[in-house]
Enzyme design. Structure first.
Site, PDB file in Angstrom:
ATOM      1  N   GLY A 209     -63.981 -37.670  14.985  1.00  0.00           N
ATOM      2  CA  GLY A 209     -64.773 -36.577  14.410  1.00  0.00           C
ATOM      3  C   GLY A 209     -64.703 -36.617  12.901  1.00  0.00           C
ATOM      4  N   ASN A 210     -65.083 -35.535  12.255  1.00  0.00           N
ATOM      5  CA  ASN A 210     -64.954 -35.465  10.796  1.00  0.00           C
ATOM      6  C   ASN A 210     -64.731 -34.015  10.365  1.00  0.00           C
ATOM      7  OD1 ASN A 210     -67.624 -34.193  10.211  1.00  0.00           O
ATOM      8  ND2 ASN A 210     -68.356 -36.078  11.185  1.00  0.00           N
ATOM      9  N   HIS A 211     -64.637 -33.798   9.073  1.00  0.00           N
ATOM     10  CA  HIS A 211     -64.208 -32.488   8.560  1.00  0.00           C
ATOM     11  C   HIS A 211     -65.344 -31.471   8.388  1.00  0.00           C
ATOM     12  CE1 HIS A 211     -60.212 -33.965   7.908  1.00  0.00           C
ATOM     13  NE2 HIS A 211     -60.678 -34.982   7.192  1.00  0.00           N
TER      14      HIS A 211
END
Ligand code: PMT
Length: 400
Positions: A209-211
């Site tokens: 995923g990412n932020h």
């Protein structure tokens, strides 16, 4: 649905006999779906009970800078909450204080702290209303951008007949509706927005995923709704909430799901803004069982996810297609290359090199880049950034 639906309307009541009519205005506004809060001058309490207005509005009514337990009533927070401030009835005393900024009560302090539109309905006796001082003060308020709802002619509290009666609650409501109608520049437009991250599953417990928090995409959706558009928000996993009758929110998890939903809704859209941080890679295989820890090195085979924006750019007809570029270096160059490759009309550059910009923050710093121009903006709240983006698009592509 009323244009007042979900709007925050602050009512400022001053000490005139027409104050009792504010209970009717409160009910009318609430029936239209508005959220209503009321503040009063201390004198207004002689004409209408705070309990009546707090019961109708379902919010406490304040008239002083502190409450009974000596807690400070934050006039700045009240002002910032409001989408519209209606001061009604407006007495000659409050008019004079407003025009000179004499901040000796909660209502005037709130007025001076407001950045939302303000409208007011004067209510005075015949000669007071015509007095040159009153006329000058009203002119001054008008010059300061306050919308004056003209007083009506009829029987006055003194028993005299003439101009000076406060406009009826239905008339005040109509002025409030017209005010929001004017801002519904995107009424009839369909806006598609992608927001948040995507999660690419590795096994039942892990993902890539990412932020992204989704804040930028949700701010864009919120502003589009405020401008009257019908909005489809394709959202990756986030805790954010947004509710509106004109909002169709579609929750997705993976890039594949986002791609499928974007392709399905793109054709019917007029404007599409891709603010999602789509994962660029996904595992080639999903393990249906939790992958066991090993002592030596492990690897995951990855393959590219669909490039959603590229896919939309390929099938674009009349739609206005806008992407985001999240960069760390060579921002303008990279953004220009994405603009061309993905067949976009414009791209919004934000850089992780700018503090307060990009993932997670409530603020962002952007440049809007199209084939010929670059427009740079300072660091702002994401809602203001979203507003700048729509203002720019409306202006440039004559969307109104
Ligand atoms: O969500 P927040 O915490 O508020 O943060 C906001 C944000 C930083 C995520 C947002 O402002 C932003 O920059 N979004 C785009 C992030 C990104 O993926 O940028 P990119 O330069 O890698 O991609 C360029 C464009 O292609 C983007 O519009 C992206 O949505 C799109 N894209 C990218 C990859 C992919 N597989 N499909 C895509 O459609």
């Amino acid at each position: 649905m009323s244009v007042l639906y979900n709007k925050n309307v602050l009512l400022g009541v001053t000490g005139g006999i027409a104050a009792y009519k504010i209970s009717f205005l409160t009910r009318l506004l609430i029936r239209q779906g508005a959220h209503v809060k009321v503040i009063m001058t201390p004198q207004a309490k002689a004409f209408v009970a705070p309990l009546t207005l707090s019961t109708l509005s379902k919010h406490p009514v304040h008239s002083t800078f502190t409450d009974d337990e000596d807690n400070w009533i934050n006039h700045v927070n009240i002002a910032k909450w409001a989408d519209l401030f209606i001061i009604a009835p407006l007495t000659a005393t409050t008019l004079s204080k407003l025009s000179y900024g004499q901040s000796d009560n909660l209502l005037i302090a709130t007025y001076l702290s407001c950045s939302c539109p303000v409208m007011t309905a004067p209510a005075m006796d015949l000669d007071m209303y015509q007095h040159p001082t009153t006329r000058e003060n009203l002119d001054k308020l008008k010059r300061h951008g306050v919308h004056i709802i003209p007083s009506e002619t009829g029987e006055l509290a003194s028993g005299l007949e003439g101009e000076g009666r406060m406009a009826e609650p239905e008339t005040i409501l109509k002025h409030a509706e017209d005010r929001f109608e004017q801002t519904h520049i995107l009424k009839g437009h369909k806006v598609l927005i992608t927001a948040g991250p995507t999660y690419e599953p590795i096994d039942p417990v892990r993902y890539i995923g990412n932020h992204s928090s989704g804040k930028m995409g949700y701010a864009l959706a919120d502003i589009a709704l405020q401008l009257g558009a019908l909005v489809t928000l394709i959202s990756g996993p986030t805790h954010l909430e947004l509710h509106h009758n004109n909002l169709d929110r579609i929750n997705v998890r993976t890039a594949d799901e986002m791609n499928q939903q974007a392709l399905e809704h793109f054709e019917e859209s007029d404007i599409c803004i891709a603010a999602a941080a789509v994962a660029d890679f996904q595992p080639t295989e999903f393990s249906s069982k939790k992958i066991k820890k090993k002592d030596d090195q492990m690897g995951i085979q990855l393959k590219p996810t669909p490039d959603i924006l590229y896919n939309l750019g390929k099938i674009k007809k009349e739609q206005l297609l806008v992407g985001f570029a999240l960069e760390t270096n060579d921002g303008i160059k990279n953004a220009r290359s994405k603009l061309k490759k993905k067949n976009l009309d414009a791209i919004i550059l934000n850089s992780l090199a700018d503090s307060g910009a990009g993932f997670g923050h409530d603020t962002n710093k952007i440049s809007i880049i199209d084939k010929t121009n670059e427009t740079h903006f300072p660091l702002k709240k994401k809602k203001e950034v979203a507003n700048d983006i729509f203002e720019h698009l409306i202006d440039k592509y004559e969307l109104a």
